[in-house]
Design an enzyme around this catalytic site. Structure first.
Site, PDB file in Angstrom:
ATOM      1  N   ASN A  63       0.806  -1.225   0.000  1.00 28.58           N
ATOM      2  CA  ASN A  63       0.000   0.000   0.000  1.00 28.58           C
ATOM      3  C   ASN A  63       0.840   1.276   0.000  1.00 28.58           C
ATOM      4  OD1 ASN A  63       0.782  -0.545   2.643  1.00 28.58           O
ATOM      5  ND2 ASN A  63      -1.103   0.221   3.555  1.00 28.58           N
TER       6      ASN A  63
ATOM      7  N   ARG B 104      11.513   4.440   4.954  1.00 28.76           N
ATOM      8  CA  ARG B 104      11.409   4.673   6.394  1.00 28.76           C
ATOM      9  C   ARG B 104      12.276   3.681   7.165  1.00 28.76           C
ATOM     10  NH1 ARG B 104       5.464   5.455   8.696  1.00 28.76           N
ATOM     11  NH2 ARG B 104       5.332   3.196   8.666  1.00 28.76           N
TER      12      ARG B 104
ATOM     13  N   LYS C 266      12.572  -7.335   0.926  1.00 31.08           N
ATOM     14  CA  LYS C 266      11.623  -8.230   0.267  1.00 31.08           C
ATOM     15  C   LYS C 266      10.332  -7.437   0.088  1.00 31.08           C
ATOM     16  CE  LYS C 266       8.450 -10.714   0.678  1.00 31.08           C
ATOM     17  NZ  LYS C 266       7.116 -10.586  -0.018  1.00 31.08           N
ATOM     18  N   PRO C 267      10.134  -6.817  -1.098  1.00 33.17           N
ATOM     19  CA  PRO C 267       8.923  -6.028  -1.304  1.00 33.17           C
ATOM     20  C   PRO C 267       7.701  -6.927  -1.462  1.00 33.17           C
ATOM     21  CG  PRO C 267      10.168  -6.155  -3.345  1.00 33.17           C
ATOM     22  CD  PRO C 267      10.988  -6.869  -2.294  1.00 33.17           C
ATOM     23  N   ALA C 268       6.523  -6.326  -1.317  1.00 29.36           N
ATOM     24  CA  ALA C 268       5.284  -7.078  -1.538  1.00 29.36           C
ATOM     25  C   ALA C 268       5.258  -7.603  -2.963  1.00 29.36           C
ATOM     26  CB  ALA C 268       4.087  -6.172  -1.285  1.00 29.36           C
TER      27      ALA C 268
ATOM     28  N   THR D 112      -1.124  -8.436  11.207  1.00 31.58           N
ATOM     29  CA  THR D 112      -0.773  -9.019  12.504  1.00 31.58           C
ATOM     30  C   THR D 112      -0.557 -10.519  12.374  1.00 31.58           C
ATOM     31  OG1 THR D 112      -1.996  -7.295  13.686  1.00 31.58           O
ATOM     32  CG2 THR D 112      -1.570  -9.334  14.881  1.00 31.58           C
TER      33      THR D 112
ATOM     34  N   THR E 120       0.549 -12.297   9.802  1.00 34.15           N
ATOM     35  CA  THR E 120       1.859 -12.581   9.213  1.00 34.15           C
ATOM     36  C   THR E 120       2.966 -12.208  10.182  1.00 34.15           C
ATOM     37  OG1 THR E 120       0.991 -12.197   6.990  1.00 34.15           O
ATOM     38  CG2 THR E 120       3.376 -12.084   7.255  1.00 34.15           C
TER      39      THR E 120
ATOM     40  N   GLU F 196       5.369  -3.193  12.414  1.00 32.06           N
ATOM     41  CA  GLU F 196       4.202  -2.312  12.374  1.00 32.06           C
ATOM     42  C   GLU F 196       3.091  -3.133  11.742  1.00 32.06           C
ATOM     43  OE1 GLU F 196       1.527  -0.267  10.278  1.00 32.06           O
ATOM     44  OE2 GLU F 196       3.303   0.666   9.382  1.00 32.06           O
TER      45      GLU F 196
ATOM     46  N   ARG G  70      -8.301   7.897   2.234  1.00 32.35           N
ATOM     47  CA  ARG G  70      -6.985   7.963   1.597  1.00 32.35           C
ATOM     48  C   ARG G  70      -6.600   6.574   1.086  1.00 32.35           C
ATOM     49  NH1 ARG G  70      -1.401   8.564   4.007  1.00 32.35           N
ATOM     50  NH2 ARG G  70      -2.408   7.988   5.941  1.00 32.35           N
TER      51      ARG G  70
ATOM     52  N   CYS H 177      -2.842   1.426   6.969  1.00 30.87           N
ATOM     53  CA  CYS H 177      -2.913   0.819   8.297  1.00 30.87           C
ATOM     54  C   CYS H 177      -3.446   1.785   9.346  1.00 30.87           C
ATOM     55  CB  CYS H 177      -1.537   0.302   8.703  1.00 30.87           C
ATOM     56  SG  CYS H 177      -0.247   1.520   8.470  1.00 30.87           S
TER      57      CYS H 177
ATOM     58  N   GLU I 283       9.163   3.766  14.119  1.00 33.61           N
ATOM     59  CA  GLU I 283       9.873   4.130  12.903  1.00 33.61           C
ATOM     60  C   GLU I 283       9.791   5.630  12.689  1.00 33.61           C
ATOM     61  OE1 GLU I 283       9.622   0.163  10.184  1.00 33.61           O
ATOM     62  OE2 GLU I 283       8.025   1.633   9.890  1.00 33.61           O
TER      63      GLU I 283
END
Length: 418
Positions: A88, A96, A111-113, A169, A171, A189, A217, A223, A398
């Site tokens: 997202n 960050r 490791k990106p989505a 949560t 995962t 997070e 948004r 999140c 973060e």
């Protein structure tokens, strides 16, 4: 200083390429282009911030109880950091974490989505151009089928010292179990279930504007998006009426590349089905659809911004995070009742409330069981602010001056015989 210079150059390159980077985000996840452009500026700001923080990793000289000793506390990088990020915010969730890690002196494996690997790879290209040494910023894209296996390797390999994850949560709990075997440093997070409370003393027009920004948004797919609206009975009807008019007037569903679009498609059909399931459950238990309520005519992943009234705490939409453009409104009587409903969740990332009573503001801000509170404000994220949650919404913070600490170990050095 060298790390600071390289991070600063990376930041400058992101700004020089902001339009192309934004278009990649919109193409990958459907986010309206204006929001994607905002994300790139937000994303780049973390590289700027941590370029400055890189030079401020201070240790301590601690007074010793023995005259012949001196006590030092040094801060050192933890080592290789595995960075697992969501779809997202495919750019900002990387910078960050990576900005802080590189500022501290760590190397990273990102490791990106599986839905959004191109943003991570584009950042890698700019990192190379900025002079970040080869092997410092690494990207490991993988398919949805391979994601669990890759995640397990990152969490169990002894060469990895730190895991930073943003996602669900469920995962996060799996990754925590994997990381326990080698007792890795972990920051997470995780999911939210943000309450948005509007008290009788609130400025209703400002509350509606904040509600619109907080809820819709990225089509409700953040999140910290509001998931439950709690509105006090004295202004309930006025709020619902004005909120519905604002949704119909200001929100426009369409392609992310269309300039007037404020609501792009949801990430996939599974996400749409969850929104439908929450609406159907609520209506079956007596909720009313004020506006929206169904898929949009544009296509299967587009959904109308939806507002529900007559909502109860027994409905799925008030028990689970929807992660879509659905705003359920619960009417409440007293401040204590609102606090109890808000704190009933097992997660606590963000919370919002509107009030013009100073005493109430202090009470509620301190009593809400969340890591971040917006008081008369619907958008709370900024590079200077510590971002993170309590309860099952995660571990650590973060951004801000605290973010770099997640990638540092404190080493105690005792000089004796002096």
């Amino acid at each position: 200083q060298e790390r600071s210079v390289r991070l600063r150059r990376w930041y400058e390159l992101m700004l020089e390429n902001k339009e192309e980077l934004a278009r990649i985000i919109t193409a990958e996840n459907g986010k309206p282009l204006k929001e994607a452009q905002g994300e790139i500026l937000y994303s780049a700001s973390f590289l700027e911030w941590f370029a400055e923080e890189a030079r401020r990793v201070y240790g301590d000289v601690i007074p010793a109880s023995a005259k012949d000793r001196r006590i030092l506390a040094l801060k050192q990088p933890v080592g290789v950091a595995a960075i697992i990020t969501p779809w997202n915010f495919p750019s900002a969730m990387i910078t960050r974490k990576v900005g802080a890690a590189l500022a501290a002196g760590c190397t990273v494996v990102v490791k990106p989505a599986e839905d959004t690997p191109l943003s991570a790879l584009a950042l890698g290209e700019l990192a190379n151009q900025a002079g970040i040494p080869a092997g410092v910023y690494n990207v490991v894209p993988c398919s949805r089928q391979q994601t669990p296996a890759v995640g397990e390797v990152l969490c169990t390999d002894p060469l990895v010292a730190k895991i930073s994850f943003t996602g669900s949560t469920a995962t996060g709990k799996i990754l925590l179990k994997h990381a326990a075997g080698t007792v890795k440093r972990v920051s997470m997070e995780l999911g939210g279930h943000a309450p948005f409370i509007v008290f009788d003393s609130a400025n209703v027009d400002r509350a509606v504007a904040g509600a619109l920004a907080s809820k819709y948004r990225n089509s409700g797919q953040t999140c910290v998006c509001t998931n439950r609206f709690l509105v006090q009975k004295g202004i309930h009807d006025e709020f619902v009426e004005k909120f519905a008019k604002a949704i119909e007037r200001e929100l426009h569903v369409g392609s992310g590349f269309d300039a007037k679009t404020t609501q792009g498609p949801l990430i996939n059909e599974k996400a749409v089905e969850k929104v439908e399931r929450h609406i159907n459950d609520a209506v079956s238990q007596g909720a009313s659809i004020v506006t929206g309520g169904k898929r949009h005519s544009l296509g299967k992943n587009f959904f109308e911004p939806t507002l529900l009234s007559n909502v109860s705490t027994k409905m799925l939409c008030t028990q689970e995070e929807t992660f879509g453009p659905l705003a359920p409104v619960i009417k409440f009587d007293t401040e204590a009742e609102a606090i109890a409903i808000a704190n009933a969740a097992n997660v606590g990332l963000a919370g919002y409330f509107y009030s013009q009573d100073p005493a109430q503001i202090w009470r509620v801000a301190e009593q809400l069981e969340v890591g971040m509170v917006g008081v008369n404000e619907g958008i709370i994220s900024s590079v200077e602010s510590p971002f993170g949650g309590v309860k099952q919404s995660g571990l650590g913070r973060e951004g801000s001056k605290y973010g770099i600490d997640e990638y540092l170990e404190i080493k105690y050095v005792c000089f004796g015989g002096l």
